[in-house]
Design a protein around this motif. Structure first.
Motif, PDB file in Angstrom:
ATOM      1  N   PHE A 173       0.849  -1.197   0.000  1.00  0.00           N
ATOM      2  CA  PHE A 173       0.000   0.000   0.000  1.00  0.00           C
ATOM      3  C   PHE A 173       0.885   1.248   0.000  1.00  0.00           C
TER       4      PHE A 173
ATOM      5  N   CYS B  30     -10.269   3.927   2.776  1.00  0.00           N
ATOM      6  CA  CYS B  30      -8.818   4.086   2.682  1.00  0.00           C
ATOM      7  C   CYS B  30      -8.440   5.399   3.367  1.00  0.00           C
TER       8      CYS B  30
ATOM      9  N   ARG C 161      -6.040   7.228   2.802  1.00  0.00           N
ATOM     10  CA  ARG C 161      -5.441   8.185   1.886  1.00  0.00           C
ATOM     11  C   ARG C 161      -6.484   8.755   0.921  1.00  0.00           C
ATOM     12  N   CYS C 162      -7.352   7.904   0.372  1.00  0.00           N
ATOM     13  CA  CYS C 162      -8.238   8.384  -0.692  1.00  0.00           C
ATOM     14  C   CYS C 162      -9.722   8.181  -0.417  1.00  0.00           C
TER      15      CYS C 162
ATOM     16  N   CYS D 121      -6.029  -1.183  -1.387  1.00  0.00           N
ATOM     17  CA  CYS D 121      -6.920  -0.124  -1.860  1.00  0.00           C
ATOM     18  C   CYS D 121      -6.877  -0.133  -3.386  1.00  0.00           C
TER      19      CYS D 121
ATOM     20  N   SER E  11      -7.955   1.950  -5.494  1.00  0.00           N
ATOM     21  CA  SER E  11      -7.623   3.247  -6.105  1.00  0.00           C
ATOM     22  C   SER E  11      -6.137   3.565  -5.957  1.00  0.00           C
ATOM     23  N   CYS E  12      -5.625   3.448  -4.750  1.00  0.00           N
ATOM     24  CA  CYS E  12      -4.210   3.798  -4.521  1.00  0.00           C
ATOM     25  C   CYS E  12      -3.268   2.788  -5.169  1.00  0.00           C
TER      26      CYS E  12
END
Ligand code: ZN
Length: 286
Positions: free
Chosen positions: A173, A233, A235-236, A257, A259-260
């Protein structure tokens, strides 16, 4: 499942309590297996090799243990022992020395071997990520030549010893790498970054009771994705997902994740996942 840093800390705890003093008690409770008479002999050292613990005793005896899923080694002063603590089938090994007692519970492996024969038990292990002889170049080169998914390769203790599912997921990640990408397609530079990141995380972990990859040791804030499927997540905000990685029966859970880390796992249909612990949780967590 305990990872290399947890095992390292368990070995260090045993070493502090037992090394350099004669054993006053030594017992293993594992089927027919028995321990030679080692009472009065000193523990030379207790060391971790990957996720294995080697307890070396004078006279060339090694007691080898592995925590597997639920094993623990508790070290306690004699006078702090709880009533009945040494009874029960979960207790697999007991060592006492100089006012301390070490209790191995629910250990996943327990063997007694000649110290000269230890290699038969741990010789298959790759470079130990927390070992004194850790060499990132060797690990990088081995991983970079492996066609399997990077998330699977990092868990293979023959390639590199010490990483479990938590540090695997967290490392990938943090480096924004899809866990299912073929390791041999990532390039040596990327692999080296992954290896260095995992090493840093475990080195921090071995100094603390509560492992963290986020920098926070507050309950529920310790990790980015591991065991957080269905949650946002950090982060996003995309829901974290979980899928199996590796070949059965050695397959393990991988949290990520999409997306990440660039998309869904090849066999993840993308249907909504509920957080772990929720009644509708379908995936085992191990
Ligand atoms: Zn994300």
């Amino acid at each position: 499942m305990p990872e290399g840093d947890t095992v390292f800390r368990a070995a260090a705890r045993l070493h502090r309590a037992l090394a350099g003093v004669p054993l006053t008690r030594a017992e293993i409770r594992w089927g027919e297996r028995s321990l030679p008479d080692v009472i009065g002999r000193q523990t030379l050292e207790v060391v971790a090799r990957g996720k294995h613990i080697l307890h070396r005793i004078e006279g060339g005896i090694t007691v080898h243990s592995h925590l597997r899923m639920e094993g623990t080694w508790r070290v306690v002063a004699d006078d702090r022992l709880r009533p009945g603590e040494l009874r029960g089938h979960a207790v697999r090994a007991i060592f006492g020395a100089a006012g301390y007692i070490a209790i191995g519970r629910k250990l996943g492996m327990l063997d007694v071997v000649r110290t000269a024969r230890e290699q038969a038990l741990v010789g298959h292990l790759g470079p130990d990520i927390l070992g004194d002889d850790w060499d990132p170049e060797i690990a990088t080169a081995t991983i970079a030549a492996d066609p399997r998914p990077i998330g699977e390769v990092l868990l293979d203790q023959r390639v590199l010893a010490g990483i479990g599912t938590m540090y695997d997921a967290e490392t990938l990640f943090l480096e924004r790498i899809p866990p299912w990408s073929a390791a041999d397609g990532l390039g040596e530079q990327t692999i080296r970054r992954v290896v260095d990141r995992a090493h840093r995380l475990l080195m921090i972990g071995k100094e603390h009771d509560i492992p963290t990859t986020t920098g926070s040791r507050r309950r529920g804030e310790e990790v980015y994705v591991h065991a957080r499927s269905g949650l946002e997540c950090r982060r996003c905000g995309t829901p974290v997902r979980v899928a199996m990685i590796g070949r059965a029966p050695q397959d393990r859970t991988m949290f990520y994740c999409p997306s990440c880390q660039g998309g869904l796992a090849p066999h993840d249909n993308g249907e909504q996942q509920t957080p772990l612990g929720h009644r509708r949780t379908r995936k085992p967590y191990r």
